[in-house]
Design an enzyme around this catalytic site. Structure first.
Site, PDB file in Angstrom:
ATOM      1  N   SER A  82       0.826  -1.206   0.000  1.00 18.42           N
ATOM      2  CA  SER A  82       0.000   0.000   0.000  1.00 18.42           C
ATOM      3  C   SER A  82       0.861   1.257   0.000  1.00 18.42           C
ATOM      4  O   SER A  82       1.966   1.276   0.564  1.00 18.42           O
ATOM      5  CB  SER A  82      -0.902   0.015   1.235  1.00 18.42           C
ATOM      6  OG  SER A  82      -1.555   1.256   1.381  1.00 18.42           O
ATOM      7  N   LYS A 139       1.606  -3.023   6.655  1.00 18.67           N
ATOM      8  CA  LYS A 139       1.978  -3.285   5.272  1.00 18.67           C
ATOM      9  C   LYS A 139       3.498  -3.213   5.105  1.00 18.67           C
ATOM     10  O   LYS A 139       4.104  -4.033   4.400  1.00 18.67           O
ATOM     11  CB  LYS A 139       1.287  -2.292   4.342  1.00 18.67           C
ATOM     12  CG  LYS A 139      -0.173  -2.597   4.089  1.00 18.67           C
ATOM     13  CD  LYS A 139      -0.356  -3.929   3.390  1.00 18.67           C
ATOM     14  CE  LYS A 139      -1.788  -4.217   3.032  1.00 18.67           C
ATOM     15  NZ  LYS A 139      -1.949  -5.506   2.309  1.00 18.67           N
ATOM     16  N   TYR A 149      -2.377   0.368   9.990  1.00 12.87           N
ATOM     17  CA  TYR A 149      -2.506  -0.290   8.687  1.00 12.87           C
ATOM     18  C   TYR A 149      -1.240  -0.107   7.850  1.00 12.87           C
ATOM     19  O   TYR A 149      -0.669  -1.074   7.336  1.00 12.87           O
ATOM     20  CB  TYR A 149      -3.714   0.263   7.934  1.00 12.87           C
ATOM     21  CG  TYR A 149      -3.770  -0.192   6.494  1.00 12.87           C
ATOM     22  CD1 TYR A 149      -4.077  -1.515   6.173  1.00 12.87           C
ATOM     23  CD2 TYR A 149      -3.496   0.688   5.448  1.00 12.87           C
ATOM     24  CE1 TYR A 149      -4.114  -1.946   4.854  1.00 12.87           C
ATOM     25  CE2 TYR A 149      -3.530   0.272   4.130  1.00 12.87           C
ATOM     26  CZ  TYR A 149      -3.845  -1.034   3.841  1.00 12.87           C
ATOM     27  OH  TYR A 149      -3.867  -1.460   2.534  1.00 12.87           O
TER      28      TYR A 149
END
Length: 320
Positions: A117, A145, A141
């Protein structure tokens, strides 16, 4: 040859499954359907209904179906919500990736394409993000990643593992009306749902230092993204060593205001978006170069903004 796709019942995952099948590659899906849709899965596709946290199930599936490569998408994908649910995010995204890599090692599968991402960059201080841009994730998040990328790097030091990570930004549109974005957090479904419910779409801040005052982002069509995953897997299967990370970006950007105009044009619904206050943490501009991916993965922006909006609108209307 068979490819295992984790999270293959989700919006992006189902498009990747579709792209692999169109390319003539067999694939099986692992998905726990916590956010995926069973109706997105082709009737003749093998589905393992399981969390990726179950290492034994993953390893067994890889051996039984003679899997040669993995495309890893499964995970908790909502950056904003991850701030409120950090432990859950780390469990799903970090422990889940550890489980998957362990299963691959046990099953002698040594090729993986990781769906990473742009969240790993946080708020970059450059106009165009490249693979050399410093990583500075600002949410659990984004952190998970980046850790996923580290896990593959470190696993490759310990035993054979051929890998690459694809970092991408705002994925939109639809390759076929049966597959759509149902996220309650993404711009396109938020705008489309507002129009379908006779509400006025909202822009958060129109006083940014951009041409029209609204945030500029990198929007890429989901079909283009899916094709890049197929090429990456094909390259690894052919024995080609790839760069550890690739940005799938446009090299340009589209403002939120421009998206609103495109939606009005595509739907025939004239509206003036409501202007709300800025949201904390929204940078004025995030745009990435896709030059490295174009060189190695045949990456290209093959769909226009109008294509993105029209296909997204058609998919949601069909669903309703």
């Amino acid at each position: 040859m068979t490819v295992l796709i984790t999270g293959g019942a989700g919006y992006i995952g189902s498009h990747i499954v579709r792209a692999f099948r169109l390319a003539g590659l067999d694939c099986i899906i692992v998905d726990d359907f916590s956010s995926g849709h069973r109706e997105f899965v082709p009737d003749d596709c093998v589905v393992i209904d399981s969390s990726i946290l179950d290492t034994k199930i993953l390893a067994k599936a890889m051996v039984e179906h003679e899997v040669e490569a993995v495309v890893h998408l499964a995970g908790f994908k909502y950056a904003g919500v991850s701030v409120q649910r950090p432990l859950h995010t780390y469990e799903q995204n970090v422990q889940g990736t550890v489980s998957l890599l362990q299963a691959m090692h046990e099953a002698d599968v040594d090729k993986i394409v990781f769906s990473s991402s742009a969240a790993v960059y946080g708020t970059p201080d450059v106009d165009i993000v490249t693979e050399a841009t410093a990583t500075a994730p600002e949410s659990p998040y984004g952190e998970t990643k980046l850790i996923g990328e580290w896990l593959m790097r470190d696993a490759a030091r310990a035993h054979p593992l051929h890998h690459t990570s694809l970092r991408y930004f705002n994925v939109v549109g639809s390759a076929t009306p049966e597959l759509y974005d149902s996220s309650p957090h993404n711009l396109f479904p938020l705008v489309i749902e507002a129009l379908l419910e006779d509400r006025t779409p909202r822009i958060y801040g129109d006083d940014y230092p951009t041409a029209d005052g609204t945030c500029v982002r990198d929007y890429i069509h989901v079909a283009d993204l899916a094709d890049a995953h197929v090429v990456a897997a094909q390259k690894l299967l052919a024995g080609t060593e790839l760069h550890p990370v690739y940005n799938l970006g446009s090299g340009d950007g589209v403002s939120v205001r421009q998206i609103m105009t495109a939606v009005a044009d595509a739907t025939g619904i004239a509206f003036e978006p409501e202007i709300a206050a800025r949201r904390e943490g929204d940078p004025a501009r995030i745009v990435a170069s896709g030059e490295l991916a174009a060189r190695d993965l045949n990456w290209a922006m093959r769909h226009t903004v109008a294509d993105m909006v029209t296909s997204a609108w058609q998919a949601r209307n069909l669903d309703r």
